[in-house]
Design a protein around this motif. Structure first.
Motif, PDB file in Angstrom:
ATOM      1  N   LEU A  47     -14.748  -8.013   6.748  1.00 18.58           N
ATOM      2  CA  LEU A  47     -13.307  -7.603   6.093  1.00 18.58           C
ATOM      3  C   LEU A  47     -12.063  -8.750   6.590  1.00 18.58           C
ATOM      4  N   PRO A  51     -24.132  -0.849  -0.877  1.00 19.13           N
ATOM      5  CA  PRO A  51     -25.345  -1.291  -1.315  1.00 19.13           C
ATOM      6  C   PRO A  51     -25.344  -2.703  -1.715  1.00 19.13           C
ATOM      7  N   LEU A  52     -24.356  -3.488  -1.457  1.00 21.38           N
ATOM      8  CA  LEU A  52     -23.966  -4.723  -1.820  1.00 21.38           C
ATOM      9  C   LEU A  52     -24.333  -5.493  -0.467  1.00 21.38           C
ATOM     10  N   GLU A  96     -13.740 -12.361  -6.685  1.00 20.52           N
ATOM     11  CA  GLU A  96     -13.255 -12.343  -8.239  1.00 20.52           C
ATOM     12  C   GLU A  96     -12.569 -11.414  -8.689  1.00 20.52           C
ATOM     13  N   VAL A  97     -12.234 -10.670  -7.984  1.00 16.38           N
ATOM     14  CA  VAL A  97     -11.377  -9.237  -8.292  1.00 16.38           C
ATOM     15  C   VAL A  97      -9.942  -9.963  -7.885  1.00 16.38           C
ATOM     16  N   ARG A  98      -9.858 -10.979  -7.094  1.00 16.42           N
ATOM     17  CA  ARG A  98      -8.587 -11.615  -6.576  1.00 16.42           C
ATOM     18  C   ARG A  98      -8.452 -12.644  -7.721  1.00 16.42           C
ATOM     19  N   ASP A 118       0.702  -1.149   0.030  1.00 17.17           N
ATOM     20  CA  ASP A 118      -0.013   0.090  -0.084  1.00 17.17           C
ATOM     21  C   ASP A 118       0.914   1.240   0.209  1.00 17.17           C
ATOM     22  N   ILE A 144     -13.541  -1.616   4.548  1.00 20.73           N
ATOM     23  CA  ILE A 144     -14.075  -0.964   3.333  1.00 20.73           C
ATOM     24  C   ILE A 144     -14.977  -1.727   2.509  1.00 20.73           C
ATOM     25  N   HIS A 145     -16.165  -1.295   2.483  1.00 21.94           N
ATOM     26  CA  HIS A 145     -17.052  -2.226   1.689  1.00 21.94           C
ATOM     27  C   HIS A 145     -17.720  -1.647   0.743  1.00 21.94           C
ATOM     28  N   TRP A 146     -18.467  -2.244  -0.165  1.00 24.89           N
ATOM     29  CA  TRP A 146     -19.481  -1.679  -1.128  1.00 24.89           C
ATOM     30  C   TRP A 146     -20.887  -1.937  -0.455  1.00 24.89           C
ATOM     31  N   GLU A 199     -22.345 -10.670  -1.247  1.00 27.91           N
ATOM     32  CA  GLU A 199     -22.062 -10.087  -2.677  1.00 27.91           C
ATOM     33  C   GLU A 199     -20.580  -9.438  -2.646  1.00 27.91           C
ATOM     34  N   ARG A 201      -9.134  -0.099   8.853  1.00 26.25           N
ATOM     35  CA  ARG A 201     -10.676   0.743   8.444  1.00 26.25           C
ATOM     36  C   ARG A 201     -11.238  -0.220   7.550  1.00 26.25           C
ATOM     37  N   GLU A 234     -13.093 -11.979   4.351  1.00 26.17           N
ATOM     38  CA  GLU A 234     -12.450 -11.882   2.928  1.00 26.17           C
ATOM     39  C   GLU A 234     -11.127 -12.166   2.866  1.00 26.17           C
ATOM     40  N   PHE A 281     -17.589 -10.730  -4.779  1.00 24.72           N
ATOM     41  CA  PHE A 281     -16.702  -9.411  -5.478  1.00 24.72           C
ATOM     42  C   PHE A 281     -15.396  -9.311  -5.170  1.00 24.72           C
ATOM     43  N   LEU A 282     -14.947  -9.410  -4.103  1.00 20.64           N
ATOM     44  CA  LEU A 282     -13.676  -9.314  -3.613  1.00 20.64           C
ATOM     45  C   LEU A 282     -12.849 -10.528  -4.171  1.00 20.64           C
TER      46      LEU A 282
END
Lengths: 241, 336
Positions: free
Chosen positions: B156, B102-103, B114-116, B64, B98-100, B107, B96, B159, B111-112
């Motif tokens: 988090l 509305p999902l 699949e991104v991975r 990061d 961090i999520h989306w 979901e 901290r 995930e 999503f994470l």
């Protein structure tokens, strides 16, 4: 189309209030102008400003917001590539923006009793111009360090490009501005809106050149953006302090 | 023990990070010439007070932040530039969540994953199963916008823990978790390390750490001041119970006659006007308490609070650096 494409559609469809506002407000702005008897040149300028600002702001502001909020960084740190995040996000965003703006464009054409060729041209031209606007928004987001800067830069760049596409004045024949005008991806959309508002007609023969300029510009910018997507994304989503 | 990687997950030499500053005000040096090697299967706890460099170090390992100087290799590759392929092999839970919004939780997990590059059913560990183990089962189909802070933290962690990444990085993983969540997290960390992942976590939760970590790094002002297994560090303070009595008045109490060799009052702390806290480290445990209270009461003190605490890693840290380490608060684990 991948997780980012699905994310964009899912979040857009779940934010129903925002979806309604994004569709309703352009209509609310367009209808009074279209029925109010404004001169075609002024009406078309107002429409073009609205649509292009909608496209650039619609891309730049959410990108800056998601960059500041750490969402883009989260995807990058999970192994998402700049290209794999940015390109589907852009394509989904352009399609969504087009669907939200299309009713307003169709109202303009309907009230201006536009010819068939303009109706057929509206969707592809709007999509191309919106994609170009969204791409401009990506570069604006890469330069901006806050939402306020993003809004300011988006407005300045959009108005500059609109000026270059002959929205505010007709360039003198033979001038540099006249040479540049047909190359700007928003020019053809402006001409469509001008014709739709009852102004200078858009002869069918000029359509291929207009489509080429709009889509050629948009795809060229998309290609460049995709190539440098990784550094762009790192810049838009810096480490959260 | 299985192993997810044959290369050393972390190798740092002369690692340095200075936060960006201005010409007038140079940025603070957060990591200062740090050397670190972490093997597969190790569970390394980074412990230190606020500003010691724990979070910065975790963020450097997560790619990061880019190192200002020194060399950093992660999973056998240079950390800079950080490629998506390298990042896919590092699972990082920041402090901290961090999520989306509305999902739903499910979901977000999908999503994470699949991104991975995987998915919920990609043959890896099922993130939903991990989320249920962390107590999220009943809310997984609700939008994350309805989640409490603790639920977001658990999501988090789910995930991150569900990945097959050979390097797991967690910053303050116990913050926002209830005691059951903390216990479940400890089990998951042991399981992941047992499967060959290297786990590095920054924490001040010193009561759980001995059970979680195979190795503890004390960080102070961006440098490592101790690097050893927790038992070895705790041996330094074994038999040194800390007694703290908070009272009003009693300044004239004669404490010296109560103390034996090696026992001495720690510097008094004044928490609010009129209140003072007398602290003593002793090998006699709570047996020192009755004479101490008698001495204070005889001197006219009004006793407000008495705390007896067995020595832990905070004491080791204080002994090594002279700096007090504040523990994270974990609900239900208050000492008395």
């Amino acid at each position: 189309m991948g997780p980012v494409w699905r994310l964009e559609w899912t979040t857009a469809l779940r934010r129903r209030r925002l979806l309604a506002l994004n569709t309703g407000i352009p209509l609310l702005l367009v209808v009074p102008i279209a029925v109010g008897g404004a001169p075609a040149f002024h009406a078309a300028a107002a429409y073009a400003v609205l649509f292009v600002l909608f496209a650039t702001f619609g891309s730049a502001i959410p990108l800056v917001r998601d960059g500041e909020g750490g969402h883009l960084r989260r995807m990058l740190l999970a192994g998402g590539s700049g290209q794999g995040i940015l390109v589907p996000r852009l394509l989904a965003g352009a399609l969504l923006d087009t669907l939200q703006l299309l009713p307003a464009v169709l109202v303009i054409l309907a009230l201006g009793r536009a010819g068939t060729h303009l109706w057929l041209l509206a969707g592809p031209l709007l999509l191309g111009a919106v994609l170009a606007g969204n791409l401009v928004g990506v570069w604006v987001a890469a330069l901006a360090r806050s939402l306020a800067e993003g809004a300011l830069f988006a407005a300045v760049v959009s108005l500059f490009l609109l000026h270059g596409s002959g929205v505010f004045r007709t360039p003198a024949p033979g001038s540099l501005a006249a040479a540049v005008e047909p190359l700007v991806p928003f020019t053809a959309l402006h001409r469509l809106l001008l014709a739709g508002a009852g102004g200078v007609s858009m002869p069918p023969g000029s359509i291929p050149a207009g489509l080429l300029a709009t889509w050629g510009g948009a795809l060229l910018l998309l290609g460049v953006t995709a190539v440098v997507a990784q550094p762009l994304m790192e810049r838009i989503s810096p480490p959260v302090r | 023990m299985g192993s997810l990687t044959t290369v050393r997950p972390v190798r740092a030499r002369g690692l340095r990070y200075r936060y960006p500053g201005t010409r007038r005000q140079p940025g603070r040096v957060a990591i200062d010439g740090l050397a670190l090697e972490v093997e597969a299967g190790e569970r390394v706890a980074l412990i230190g007070p606020n500003g010691s460099g724990k979070t910065t170090l975790v963020r450097l390992l997560a790619t990061d932040l880019p190192p200002t100087d020194g060399t950093l290799e992660l999973l056998g590759r240079p950390a800079r530039p950080a490629s998506p392929a390298l990042r896919r092999r590092i699972a990082y839970a920041a402090d901290r969540p961090i999520h989306w919004e509305p999902l739903t939780g499910t979901e977000n997990l999908r999503f994470l994953a699949e991104v991975r590059g995987g998915g919920l059913d990609s043959g890896g560990r099922d993130p939903l199963e991990v989320a249920r183990a962390l107590g999220l089962g009943p809310v997984l189909d609700e939008a994350v916008s309805r989640y409490s802070f603790g639920m977001r933290r658990r999501l988090l962690l789910a995930e991150v823990l569900a990945t097959f990444a050979p390097l797991l990085l967690l910053d303050e993983p116990t913050v926002g978790l209830d005691p059951e969540g903390v216990a479940a997290l400890g089990r998951e960390l042991r399981q992941r390390a047992g499967a060959g992942a290297a786990v590095v976590f920054a924490t001040n939760e010193v009561r759980e750490v001995p059970g979680w970590a195979t190795r503890v790094l004390f960080l102070h002002r961006g440098r490592v001041v101790a690097d050893a297994p927790p038992d070895q560090l705790l041996a330094r303070v074994r038999g040194r119970t800390r007694i703290a009595v908070t009272c009003v008045g009693g300044e004239g109490a004669e404490l010296a006659p109560l103390l034996r060799d090696g026992e001495e009052p720690v510097a008094e702390a004044s928490e609010s006007p009129g209140l003072r806290t007398v602290q003593i480290r002793t090998a006699r445990g709570a047996r020192l308490l009755p004479p101490l209270l008698d001495a204070l009461l005889d001197a006219g003190a009004e006793i407000r609070q008495v705390r007896v605490r067995e020595p832990d890693l905070r004491d080791v840290f204080q002994e090594l650096t002279g700096v007090e380490l504040q523990a994270e608060s974990t609900p239900g684990r208050d000492e008395s």
